[in-house]
Design a protein around this motif. Structure first.
Motif, PDB file in Angstrom:
ATOM      1  N   LEU A  74       0.941  -0.940   0.290  1.00 20.76           N
ATOM      2  CA  LEU A  74      -0.380  -0.181  -0.053  1.00 20.76           C
ATOM      3  C   LEU A  74       0.558   1.148  -0.132  1.00 20.76           C
ATOM      4  O   LEU A  74       0.752   2.404  -0.989  1.00 20.76           O
ATOM      5  CB  LEU A  74      -0.930   0.027   1.342  1.00 20.76           C
ATOM      6  CG  LEU A  74      -2.222   1.522   1.386  1.00 20.76           C
ATOM      7  CD1 LEU A  74      -2.656   0.976   0.181  1.00 20.76           C
ATOM      8  CD2 LEU A  74      -2.554   1.118   3.298  1.00 20.76           C
ATOM      9  N   GLY A  75       2.027   1.052   0.944  1.00 19.41           N
ATOM     10  CA  GLY A  75       2.768   2.023   0.378  1.00 19.41           C
ATOM     11  C   GLY A  75       3.134   3.149  -0.491  1.00 19.41           C
ATOM     12  O   GLY A  75       3.280   3.431  -0.732  1.00 19.41           O
ATOM     13  N   GLY A  76       4.258   2.237  -1.290  1.00 20.24           N
ATOM     14  CA  GLY A  76       3.895   2.347  -2.207  1.00 20.24           C
ATOM     15  C   GLY A  76       3.337   2.192  -3.093  1.00 20.24           C
ATOM     16  O   GLY A  76       3.156   3.619  -4.566  1.00 20.24           O
ATOM     17  N   ARG A  77       2.403   2.204  -3.876  1.00 23.15           N
ATOM     18  CA  ARG A  77       0.995   2.322  -4.417  1.00 23.15           C
ATOM     19  C   ARG A  77       0.100   3.614  -3.513  1.00 23.15           C
ATOM     20  O   ARG A  77       0.303   5.295  -4.914  1.00 23.15           O
ATOM     21  CB  ARG A  77      -0.073   1.496  -4.040  1.00 23.15           C
ATOM     22  CG  ARG A  77      -0.140  -0.119  -4.767  1.00 23.15           C
ATOM     23  CD  ARG A  77      -0.486  -0.996  -4.505  1.00 23.15           C
ATOM     24  NE  ARG A  77      -1.577  -0.107  -5.926  1.00 23.15           N
ATOM     25  CZ  ARG A  77      -3.132  -1.608  -5.249  1.00 23.15           C
ATOM     26  NH1 ARG A  77      -2.905  -2.726  -4.514  1.00 23.15           N
ATOM     27  NH2 ARG A  77      -4.023  -1.539  -6.337  1.00 23.15           N
ATOM     28  N   ALA A  78       0.809   4.180  -2.329  1.00 29.32           N
ATOM     29  CA  ALA A  78       0.207   5.635  -2.023  1.00 29.32           C
ATOM     30  C   ALA A  78       1.588   6.620  -2.649  1.00 29.32           C
ATOM     31  O   ALA A  78       0.669   8.101  -3.228  1.00 29.32           O
ATOM     32  CB  ALA A  78       0.112   5.489  -0.612  1.00 29.32           C
ATOM     33  N   ALA A  79       1.963   6.637  -2.315  1.00 28.73           N
ATOM     34  CA  ALA A  79       3.644   7.176  -3.445  1.00 28.73           C
ATOM     35  C   ALA A  79       3.298   7.556  -4.406  1.00 28.73           C
ATOM     36  O   ALA A  79       3.615   9.320  -5.227  1.00 28.73           O
ATOM     37  CB  ALA A  79       5.604   6.618  -2.793  1.00 28.73           C
ATOM     38  N   ALA A  80       3.299   6.378  -5.394  1.00 31.19           N
ATOM     39  CA  ALA A  80       2.356   6.966  -6.635  1.00 31.19           C
ATOM     40  C   ALA A  80       1.314   6.985  -7.552  1.00 31.19           C
ATOM     41  O   ALA A  80       1.508   7.730  -8.133  1.00 31.19           O
ATOM     42  CB  ALA A  80       2.742   4.791  -7.506  1.00 31.19           C
ATOM     43  N   ALA A  81       0.754   7.268  -6.540  1.00 30.23           N
ATOM     44  CA  ALA A  81      -1.281   7.363  -6.412  1.00 30.23           C
ATOM     45  C   ALA A  81      -0.500   8.921  -5.883  1.00 30.23           C
ATOM     46  O   ALA A  81      -1.246  10.459  -6.850  1.00 30.23           O
ATOM     47  CB  ALA A  81      -1.879   7.571  -5.372  1.00 30.23           C
ATOM     48  N   TRP A  82      -0.056   9.624  -5.404  1.00 33.74           N
ATOM     49  CA  TRP A  82       1.202  10.966  -5.083  1.00 33.74           C
ATOM     50  C   TRP A  82       1.358  11.841  -5.906  1.00 33.74           C
ATOM     51  O   TRP A  82       1.609  13.174  -6.890  1.00 33.74           O
ATOM     52  CB  TRP A  82       1.372  10.996  -3.724  1.00 33.74           C
ATOM     53  CG  TRP A  82       2.099  12.668  -3.804  1.00 33.74           C
ATOM     54  CD1 TRP A  82       3.225  13.022  -4.285  1.00 33.74           C
ATOM     55  CD2 TRP A  82       1.351  13.526  -3.073  1.00 33.74           C
ATOM     56  NE1 TRP A  82       3.708  13.935  -4.053  1.00 33.74           N
ATOM     57  CE2 TRP A  82       2.176  15.068  -2.988  1.00 33.74           C
ATOM     58  CE3 TRP A  82       0.114  14.114  -1.355  1.00 33.74           C
ATOM     59  CZ2 TRP A  82       1.717  16.617  -2.712  1.00 33.74           C
ATOM     60  CZ3 TRP A  82      -0.347  15.238  -1.089  1.00 33.74           C
ATOM     61  CH2 TRP A  82       1.282  16.090  -2.045  1.00 33.74           C
ATOM     62  N   TRP A  83       1.843  10.928  -6.826  1.00 37.19           N
ATOM     63  CA  TRP A  83       3.337  11.451  -7.582  1.00 37.19           C
ATOM     64  C   TRP A  83       2.096  11.712  -8.762  1.00 37.19           C
ATOM     65  O   TRP A  83       2.545  12.272  -9.677  1.00 37.19           O
ATOM     66  CB  TRP A  83       4.358  10.288  -8.107  1.00 37.19           C
ATOM     67  CG  TRP A  83       5.436  10.639  -9.137  1.00 37.19           C
ATOM     68  CD1 TRP A  83       6.341  11.464  -8.780  1.00 37.19           C
ATOM     69  CD2 TRP A  83       5.452  10.960 -10.643  1.00 37.19           C
ATOM     70  NE1 TRP A  83       6.635  11.872  -9.711  1.00 37.19           N
ATOM     71  CE2 TRP A  83       6.495  11.344 -11.122  1.00 37.19           C
ATOM     72  CE3 TRP A  83       5.015   9.866 -11.353  1.00 37.19           C
ATOM     73  CZ2 TRP A  83       7.080  11.406 -12.221  1.00 37.19           C
ATOM     74  CZ3 TRP A  83       4.823   9.360 -12.342  1.00 37.19           C
ATOM     75  CH2 TRP A  83       6.314  10.164 -13.189  1.00 37.19           C
ATOM     76  N   LEU A  84       1.294  10.208  -9.329  1.00 34.38           N
ATOM     77  CA  LEU A  84       0.966  10.380 -10.311  1.00 34.38           C
ATOM     78  C   LEU A  84      -0.360  12.125 -10.272  1.00 34.38           C
ATOM     79  O   LEU A  84      -0.055  12.131 -11.862  1.00 34.38           O
ATOM     80  CB  LEU A  84       0.135   9.432 -10.782  1.00 34.38           C
ATOM     81  CG  LEU A  84       1.211   8.340 -11.405  1.00 34.38           C
ATOM     82  CD1 LEU A  84       0.029   6.951 -11.071  1.00 34.38           C
ATOM     83  CD2 LEU A  84       1.226   8.349 -13.410  1.00 34.38           C
ATOM     84  N   ALA A  85      -0.726  12.090  -9.594  1.00 30.80           N
ATOM     85  CA  ALA A  85      -1.226  13.396  -9.076  1.00 30.80           C
ATOM     86  C   ALA A  85      -0.570  14.221  -9.598  1.00 30.80           C
ATOM     87  O   ALA A  85      -1.371  15.784 -10.167  1.00 30.80           O
ATOM     88  CB  ALA A  85      -2.309  13.378  -7.625  1.00 30.80           C
ATOM     89  N   TRP A  86       0.120  14.731  -9.674  1.00 26.83           N
ATOM     90  CA  TRP A  86       0.950  16.190  -9.593  1.00 26.83           C
ATOM     91  C   TRP A  86       1.685  15.364 -11.399  1.00 26.83           C
ATOM     92  O   TRP A  86       1.547  16.343 -12.120  1.00 26.83           O
ATOM     93  CB  TRP A  86       2.439  15.977  -9.457  1.00 26.83           C
ATOM     94  CG  TRP A  86       2.297  16.485  -7.465  1.00 26.83           C
ATOM     95  CD1 TRP A  86       1.656  15.398  -6.909  1.00 26.83           C
ATOM     96  CD2 TRP A  86       2.113  17.361  -7.292  1.00 26.83           C
ATOM     97  NE1 TRP A  86       1.233  16.067  -5.608  1.00 26.83           N
ATOM     98  CE2 TRP A  86       0.854  17.576  -5.848  1.00 26.83           C
ATOM     99  CE3 TRP A  86       1.480  19.126  -7.321  1.00 26.83           C
ATOM    100  CZ2 TRP A  86       0.868  18.866  -4.435  1.00 26.83           C
ATOM    101  CZ3 TRP A  86       1.142  19.873  -6.753  1.00 26.83           C
ATOM    102  CH2 TRP A  86       1.180  19.846  -5.668  1.00 26.83           C
ATOM    103  N   ALA A  87       1.792  14.727 -11.795  1.00 25.77           N
ATOM    104  CA  ALA A  87       2.510  14.005 -13.090  1.00 25.77           C
ATOM    105  C   ALA A  87       1.255  14.284 -14.214  1.00 25.77           C
ATOM    106  O   ALA A  87       2.307  14.770 -15.288  1.00 25.77           O
ATOM    107  CB  ALA A  87       3.099  12.776 -13.544  1.00 25.77           C
TER     108      ALA A  87
END
Length: 226
Positions: A74-87
């Motif tokens: 979950l932690g890695g996917r949360a980080a991915a979600a955060w990054w994609l929201a800005w990306a």
């Protein structure tokens, strides 16, 4: 996301957009439609503002699909979600005006680093977080070095700042995933460049924005890391 694209998709050195370029109507969250909706039109003169109609929505749907299909804790996917929201807005801004604003790249990288740190404390351990930190710094420094050494022929400093978050996110899953992401980004950029040259849409001296390719390649590498 549409507001970010409309505000920051201006030439480097220009003031951030707060009004319609044609009629001066203010554009912001207090007047969200239609300028910030899928129609992307000024509420005053109906001129297009920001990203093309449907572009943000299609990019966001793609990001959600990547998160749904990606594997990992979950932690890695949360980080991915955060990054994609800005990306998503970053990709559209770079494609439009060859610019990756600090107000979007820095929060993207900082959030990835912090969320991966939380994941490390929650049970993943320090090793993947330290690797992710090193990967982000290495990739960002490598991109910045090309700017210093090659000037306009190298990557831009905006690409280096974007790479801080992308590198950390990919490095969390392993050095091999980072290499795959970088190879994909360079390959996609080269293929699109050759296609545009063949179609005579660009010249040999033209400079393609690299941000969208890095973002797409990062998403693809996350899927391959399943």
């Amino acid at each position: 996301m549409r507001l970010a694209v409309a505000r920051y998709a201006v030439p480097p050195g220009s003031v951030d957009r707060a009004r319609c370029d044609r009629c001066g109507t203010p554009v912001g969250l207090d007047r969200p439609l239609p300028a910030l909706g899928p129609a992307a039109r000024c509420p005053g003169c109906r001129a297009r503002i920001g990203a093309p109609p449907g572009a943000v929505e299609a990019a966001l749907a793609t990001a959600v699909a990547v998160l749904a299909l990606a594997d990992g804790p979950l932690g890695g996917r949360a980080a991915a979600a955060w990054w994609l929201a800005w990306a998503v807005p970053l990709a559209l801004i770079d494609a439009a005006v060859h610019r990756l604003p600090d107000r979007l790249t820095y929060p993207a990288a900082a959030g990835v680093w912090a969320l991966l740190g939380v994941a490390a404390l929650a049970g993943a351990g320090p090793a993947p977080w330290l690797r992710a930190t090193a990967a982000g710094l290495v990739l960002g420094a490598g991109f910045a070095a090309t700017t210093l050494l090659l000037g306009r022929r190298g990557f831009g400093l905006g690409d280096a700042k974007l790479a801080l978050g992308a590198g950390a996110l990919l490095g969390w899953y392993g050095w091999s995933v980072l290499v795959v992401g970088l190879v994909l980004a360079v390959s996609l950029s080269a293929l699109v460049g050759l296609a545009l040259l063949a179609a005579r849409r660009v010249h040999w001296s033209s400079h393609l924005p690299f941000g969208p390719f890095l973002i797409l390649a990062t998403a693809l590498a996350l899927l391959l890391a399943r």
